[in-house]
Design an enzyme around this catalytic site. Sequence first.
Site, short mmCIF file in Angstrom:
data_model
loop_
_atom_site.label_atom_id
_atom_site.label_comp_id
_atom_site.label_asym_id
_atom_site.label_seq_id
_atom_site.Cartn_x
_atom_site.Cartn_y
_atom_site.Cartn_z
N ASP A 98 34.97 39.86 48.45
CA ASP A 98 35.85 39.88 48.04
C ASP A 98 36.06 40.08 46.74
OD1 ASP A 98 38.72 40.22 47.72
OD2 ASP A 98 39.74 38.60 48.54
N GLY A 150 43.76 41.36 40.93
CA GLY A 150 44.36 40.70 40.59
C GLY A 150 45.47 41.20 39.54
N ARG A 160 53.04 41.99 49.40
CA ARG A 160 52.44 42.79 48.45
C ARG A 160 52.68 43.77 49.31
NH1 ARG A 160 47.53 39.23 46.48
NH2 ARG A 160 48.05 38.97 49.17
N GLU A 180 48.41 39.61 39.71
CA GLU A 180 50.10 39.40 40.17
C GLU A 180 50.48 38.46 38.94
OE1 GLU A 180 47.18 39.61 43.53
OE2 GLU A 180 46.60 39.42 41.65
N THR A 240 45.85 44.95 44.87
CA THR A 240 47.18 45.14 44.71
C THR A 240 47.77 45.78 44.06
OG1 THR A 240 47.07 42.75 45.50
CG2 THR A 240 49.66 43.70 44.14
N TYR A 286 46.24 48.73 47.68
CA TYR A 286 47.57 47.93 49.03
C TYR A 286 48.26 49.51 49.79
CZ TYR A 286 46.50 43.07 48.17
OH TYR A 286 45.34 41.71 48.14
N HIS A 298 35.81 44.23 44.47
CA HIS A 298 37.09 44.29 43.27
C HIS A 298 36.06 45.18 41.81
CE1 HIS A 298 40.79 43.80 45.77
NE2 HIS A 298 40.09 42.64 46.00
N HIS A 345 33.51 44.99 51.15
CA HIS A 345 34.68 44.85 49.77
C HIS A 345 34.86 43.85 48.38
CE1 HIS A 345 38.73 43.72 50.61
NE2 HIS A 345 38.83 43.32 49.39
#
Length: 407
Positions: free
Chosen positions: A304, A88, A183, A90, A119, A150, A83, A81
């Site tokens: 993450d 981010g 979200r 947000e 997201t 998401y 990115h 997992h």
Amino acid sequence: CIFKRPMDFWEVFSGKDNKMIILIKGGEVFAPEPLGVKDILILNGKIGSISDPDEISINGLDVEIIDASDKKIIPGFIDSHVHILGGGGEGGPSTRAPEIRIEEIISSGVTTLIGCLGTDGSTRHMESLLAKAKGLEIEGITTYIFTGSYQVPVATLTKSVMTDLIFIDKVIGAGEIALSDHRSSQPTFEEFARLASECRVGGMLGGKAGILHCHIGAGQRKLEMLFRLITETEIPPTQIIPTHTNRSKDLLKEGISFILQGGYIDLTANIDPEDENNGPSIASSIQMCRENQASLSHITVSSDSNGSLPIFDAKGNFMGLTIATQKSLMKNFRHLIHRNILSLEEAVNIFSYNPARFYKFHEKGEIKERKDADLLLLDNEFNLDGSIIKGKIAMLSAKLITGGTFS
């Protein structure tokens, strides 16, 4: 070349990258099971032989010899997992996390990763995710990606999740699909079940695991959708995996129930291995699993990395954020061993072997003849001292040997 149990000579030297032969001498090997002190011969990116010390003799060829007499050798970490484009956003455009760099990956002990969107599936796209994964592969590691973000319906590279799985080599599942989170796109159960079905059938037709990778937020529904899926449909629990399941103690309890019903869970490594402020640490999570007879063979740990860690107040207002890092993996790995929570063999299972088996990375997660030569060399304090990735030296004596295009 004289080996105790050689791979076929022509098979070994038939590839393009056959210039480097590496002999690692005298390291204590955990494959993940302890094999004792061994010499490991690496040929054409593969493990050619694992033999007792000094049984391998090579004449007439250039060989890179690594003295590992005071080192432990384990399979490289698999981070499921990441990115890789950054996560981010947000808090607005200025809160978009940066892309990951190959140097960060190598220095964290990761040799294989799965990239995902989070997201933001609007300013970041699947095409960019695939391009970044291909770039990292060229720079030296093995990469895969999840299709989607998401949101449901899922944004794909082709017309569907199923065709992505069949025709795009790097796509091994869908995710991270957000559930129980403010979200989330709030998919219905029918939409969720249909997506899981696409992953299953697409995985079968594409010869892949076809995993539905689910982000679980802090909402009250927790793993409700997953439990409904395995009780109301024919889809097996091994087709889906919830991540961030150590977000809270109550969520982890549901994750343990999911394991007991045959499923797998993914734990997120905290930057501080002892931090319990945002949910159970990896150490506490493993102890809870043991106390409840949940098999550790059904647990994976991911970082993450380069995703934002946003902070919201009780009303859902954005308050700030930090950034996750892959370095959390090695910190937690060492912590588990130093605190005698796991043996080295058990830790290697969770960080390497379990994800390789779950995602059907058949050439990864083990030190075994004919498997990919993805190896980590650890010192006596379990710090990362060296790294061999796809049969090439990436780190030695705690110093990076290779780097990215723009290093």
